[in-house]
Write a protein that holds these residues in place. Structure first.
Motif, PDB file in Angstrom:
ATOM      1  N   LEU A 197       0.836  -1.204   0.000  1.00 17.70           N
ATOM      2  CA  LEU A 197       0.000   0.000   0.000  1.00 17.70           C
ATOM      3  C   LEU A 197       0.867   1.249   0.000  1.00 17.70           C
ATOM      4  N   SER A 200       2.749   1.507  -3.440  1.00 14.43           N
ATOM      5  CA  SER A 200       1.868   1.877  -4.552  1.00 14.43           C
ATOM      6  C   SER A 200       1.438   3.336  -4.470  1.00 14.43           C
ATOM      7  N   ALA A 201       1.236   3.818  -3.251  1.00 12.15           N
ATOM      8  CA  ALA A 201       0.800   5.200  -3.085  1.00 12.15           C
ATOM      9  C   ALA A 201       1.939   6.181  -3.362  1.00 12.15           C
ATOM     10  N   TYR A 202       3.091   5.958  -2.747  1.00 20.41           N
ATOM     11  CA  TYR A 202       4.116   6.995  -2.731  1.00 20.41           C
ATOM     12  C   TYR A 202       5.246   6.799  -3.739  1.00 20.41           C
ATOM     13  N   HIS A 205       3.437   7.325  -7.691  1.00 15.03           N
ATOM     14  CA  HIS A 205       2.747   8.566  -8.025  1.00 15.03           C
ATOM     15  C   HIS A 205       3.741   9.716  -7.897  1.00 15.03           C
ATOM     16  N   ALA A 211      -0.711  10.744  -4.598  1.00 18.01           N
ATOM     17  CA  ALA A 211      -0.389   9.656  -3.679  1.00 18.01           C
ATOM     18  C   ALA A 211      -1.435   9.528  -2.586  1.00 18.01           C
ATOM     19  N   THR A 212      -1.875  10.669  -2.049  1.00 19.64           N
ATOM     20  CA  THR A 212      -2.867  10.649  -0.975  1.00 19.64           C
ATOM     21  C   THR A 212      -4.221  10.194  -1.489  1.00 19.64           C
ATOM     22  N   ARG A 213      -4.567  10.629  -2.703  1.00 18.30           N
ATOM     23  CA  ARG A 213      -5.827  10.170  -3.297  1.00 18.30           C
ATOM     24  C   ARG A 213      -5.819   8.654  -3.459  1.00 18.30           C
ATOM     25  N   TYR A 214      -4.702   8.121  -3.952  1.00 15.98           N
ATOM     26  CA  TYR A 214      -4.592   6.674  -4.125  1.00 15.98           C
ATOM     27  C   TYR A 214      -4.766   5.969  -2.777  1.00 15.98           C
ATOM     28  N   LEU A 215      -4.086   6.467  -1.749  1.00 17.24           N
ATOM     29  CA  LEU A 215      -4.105   5.829  -0.438  1.00 17.24           C
ATOM     30  C   LEU A 215      -5.513   5.830   0.160  1.00 17.24           C
TER      31      LEU A 215
END
Length: 530
Positions: A197, A200-202, A205, A211-215
Motif C-alpha cells: 500500500l 503503490s501510493a508513494y 505517483h 499519492a494521498t488520493r490513491y491511499l
C-alpha cells in the motif's frame, strides 16, 4: 468487540467551547445554524438543494472525473460521482491534511464518521442520496506538520525541502522512507499488504496529492468515498465572485471580526482573520496577498498589481488564488452540495467564527459535527486493567494523579492527612483569639506558625506517599506502562498513533470494525476493546 463511552468533557482533552457546543449551551446559539440532530437535516436539505445550481453540479462532476481518470475506482464511488449531477444528491464532508501514510489515527475516524453519517441520512431521508466526501487539503503549505507519522513510539519522517502547496510536492525521497517502513513493519502477510500500500501510493505517483488520493481510495473505495482536490481551475472559476469580493471589499475580515467580538466574551479564538484572506499560488510559491499604498502585492515576492490588473489575473487564472483557513470553508460550500462538515475540535472552533460571514454572502451555513473519537485497547490490556481494579476511563487522568489515587487506594495506611490539617486549623483559631486579646502584632507570627505546621504535614504526606509508591512499585509500574501504551506521549492515542500499528494486528478487519462501531451522532468518546 466491547464498547464503553465517556463524555468528551470528562476526558479532559477538549476545550470548553467544544463541550459547551455538545451540551447545547445557549450562549453558543448565535454562532451556528442547526445542531446536528437527525431531524435538523430535513431543513438543511431544503436550504442546500434550493441554493445549489445544476451548473455547479456539472462542473463538480467533470472535475471529479478528471481527477479519478487514472485511478482504479469502485462501482460505489463511480455511482456516487454520477449521482452528484442530480439535484436530490447532497454531500457530507470532512477534510484533512496530506499527512504521510495518513498521519494520526483520527484520519480514519474522520472518514468513517463521514461515511456512517451518510448511511444514517440515507435511512432517514430515502428520497435523497448522500455522498461522503474527503476534501484533501492540497493547498496547505506547512510541510513540517505532515511529513511524518509515528510508529511504535518512533517518528518516521520524510526529509525534503518544501515550498508552495504541499499537494504539488514531488514524491522524491520517499523511497528512503519506504526502506525504513519495510524494516519497521516486519514480514507478516499483513505487513506485506501494508508495504505494498505504501509503495503503490508513494513510489508510483509523482506528487503528494495523487499519492494521498490513491491511499484514501485504497482504504475506502468500496464504501463509495469521493475524494476531491479543490486546487482545480474549473472549481476555482466557480469561486471567482467571492474571490473578487474578498479582494475588493475585505468582506470576510469585517464579518469575522464582528462574530469574534461576541465569541471572545466567553472563549478564546481559534484563528484571526487577515484583511485579505487569500494566498497567491504558483509552482513552489504560496504567499499572502496584501493591499498597501493603492497596490496589491504578494508578500516576499516582486509581484504587484493595480486593481484592474489583479481582476484580470483573477479572471484568467483563478487557480492561482488560494483561500486560507477563513475562506476555505466558504469555498467548500460553494463547490459542494454539502449539508454537514465533520471535523475535530480545533476545526469546529474556527467554523463557529464564520456564521456571520456565510449569512452575508448568502451561502447556507452547514451543520457542524464533531468527528468520532476513539481509544482502542486490546482485550489483554483491558484484562490487565481489571486485575489492577482500574477502569479505562480512569486512564484519562493526569498520570501523577492516577498513580497517587491508586497508591492511596492500595495502601494499608491512611496517607491523607486532611483530618490532621483540619484539627490543626481548629487549634490555631484559639491562638488567633489569644493574640487579639493580648497583642495584635502577634497575629502575623501565629499565621506564620500555622502555615509552617500545615506545610510540615503536607511534606510528611508527600514523603509517606513516596514510600508507599516504592512499596507498591510493581502495581505502579504496571499501571504506568498501561497508561503510556494507551496514551502515547501522555496524549490521546488518536492524535499520535498511526493506523498501521493496529492494521498489523487486525488486518483488513480494522476499518470494518470501526464502521460497525462508530455512531457519528453519539456525542461521546468511544473506548473500543478489540
Amino acid at each position: 468487540m466491547q464498547t464503553e463511552y465517556i463524555s468528551f468533557e470528562k476526558t479532559g482533552y477538549f476545550s470548553s467551547l467544544i463541550t459547551d457546543y455538545l451540551n447545547k449551551d445557549p450562549k453558543l446559539n448565535p454562532f451556528y445554524n442547526r445542531y446536528p440532530d437527525l431531524d435538523a437535516f430535513q431543513d438543511q436539505i431544503k436550504d442546500k438543494t434550493k441554493s445549489f445550481s445544476n451548473d455547479n453540479r456539472s462542473v463538480l462532476v467533470k472535475a471529479l472525473k478528471d481527477q479519478y481518470a487514472n485511478l482504479e475506482v469502485s462501482e460505489e464511488t463511480i455511482n456516487n460521482i454520477e449521482a452528484l449531477k442530480v439535484s436530490n444528491t447532497l454531500t457530507v464532508t470532512t477534510g484533512h491534511q496530506l499527512n504521510l501514510f495518513t498521519g494520526p489515527l483520527y484520519f480514519l475516524y474522520k472518514i468513517v464518521s463521514t461515511i456512517n453519517l451518510s448511511k444514517v441520512l440515507q435511512d432517514k431521508y430515502p428520497e435523497n442520496q448522500f455522498v461522503p466526501v474527503y476534501w484533501m487539503a492540497t493547498e496547505d503549505h506547512d510541510f513540517d506538520e505532515i511529513n511524518f507519522f509515528n510508529f511504535e513510539g518512533k517518528k518516521i519522517q520524510w526529509s525534503k525541502d518544501s515550498k508552495g502547496a504541499v499537494g504539488e510536492l514531488n514524491t522524491t525521497g520517499l523511497d528512503e522512507v519506504f526502506r525504513i517502513v519495510s524494516k519497521a513493519f516486519g514480514d507478516s502477510f499483513v505487513a506485506q499488504d501494508l508495504k505494498k500500500l505504501f509503495e503503490s501510493a508513494y513510489l508510483k505517483h509523482d506528487n503528494l496529492a495523487d499519492a494521498t488520493r490513491y491511499l484514501a481510495n485504497a482504504l475506502f473505495k468500496d464504501l463509495g468515498l469521493v475524494i476531491i482536490d479543490a486546487n482545480d481551475q474549473d472549481l476555482k472559476r466557480l469561486f471567482i465572485p467571492y474571490l473578487q469580493e474578498e479582494l475588493l471589499e475585505r468582506t470576510s475580515y469585517q464579518k469575522v471580526m464582528e462574530t469574534n467580538a461576541g465569541l471572545e466574551k466567553h472563549y478564546g479564538l481559534q484563528v484571526n482573520p487577515r484583511e485579505i484572506n487569500l494566498f497567491y499560488l504558483l509552482e513552489g510559491l504560496r504567499e499572502r496577498i496584501v493591499y498597501n499604498n493603492a497596490v496589491y502585492k504578494v508578500l516576499n515576492t516582486d509581484i504587484i498589481w493595480s486593481e484592474e490588473a489583479l481582476l484580470k489575473e483573477l479572471e484568467q487564472h483563478p487557480e492561482r488564488f488560494s483561500p486560507n483557513v477563513i475562506m476555505r470553508p466558504l469555498y467548500q460550500e460553494v463547490i459542494l452540495p454539502n449539508l454537514c462538515y465533520i471535523g475535530g475540535g480545533g476545526e469546529l472552533a474556527y467554523w463557529l467564527q464564520l456564521k456571520g460571514f456565510f449569512e452575508h454572502v448568502k451561502i447556507p451555513y452547514p451543520i457542524l459535527l464533531l468527528r468520532n473519537s476513539v481509544l482502542i485497547q486490546t482485550k489483554k490490556q483491558k484484562e490487565k486493567l481489571e486485575k489492577l481494579n482500574v477502569t479505562t476511563e480512569a486512564l484519562f487522568q493526569d498520570q501523577e494523579e492516577l498513580i497517587n489515587k491508586k497508591v492511596e487506594e492500595l495502601s494499608e495506611i491512611d496517607i491523607d492527612f486532611s483530618p490532621q490539617k483540619e484539627y490543626l486549623k481548629e487549634q490555631f483559631k484559639d491562638l488567633y483569639k489569644l493574640a487579639e486579646q493580648t497583642d495584635k502584632s502577634f497575629i502575623g507570627a501565629v499565621k506564620a506558625q500555622e502555615v509552617k505546621q500545615i506545610n510540615g504535614l503536607k511534606n510528611l504526606e508527600k514523603r509517606l506517599l513516596r514510600a508507599q509508591k516504592r512499596k507498591l512499585s510493581d502495581e505502579v509500574e504496571r499501571l504506568t506502562k498501561l497508561q503510556n501504551a494507551l496514551f502515547p506521549n501522555k496524549g490521546l492515542q488518536e492524535r499520535n498513533t498511526n493506523f498501521s500499528e493496529f492494521y498489523l494486528v487486525y488486518g483488513d478487519t480494522l476499518i470494518p470494525n470501526l464502521l460497525d462501531t462508530l455512531d457519528p451522532l453519539s456525542g461521546e468518546f468511544l473506548i473500543l476493546t478489540l
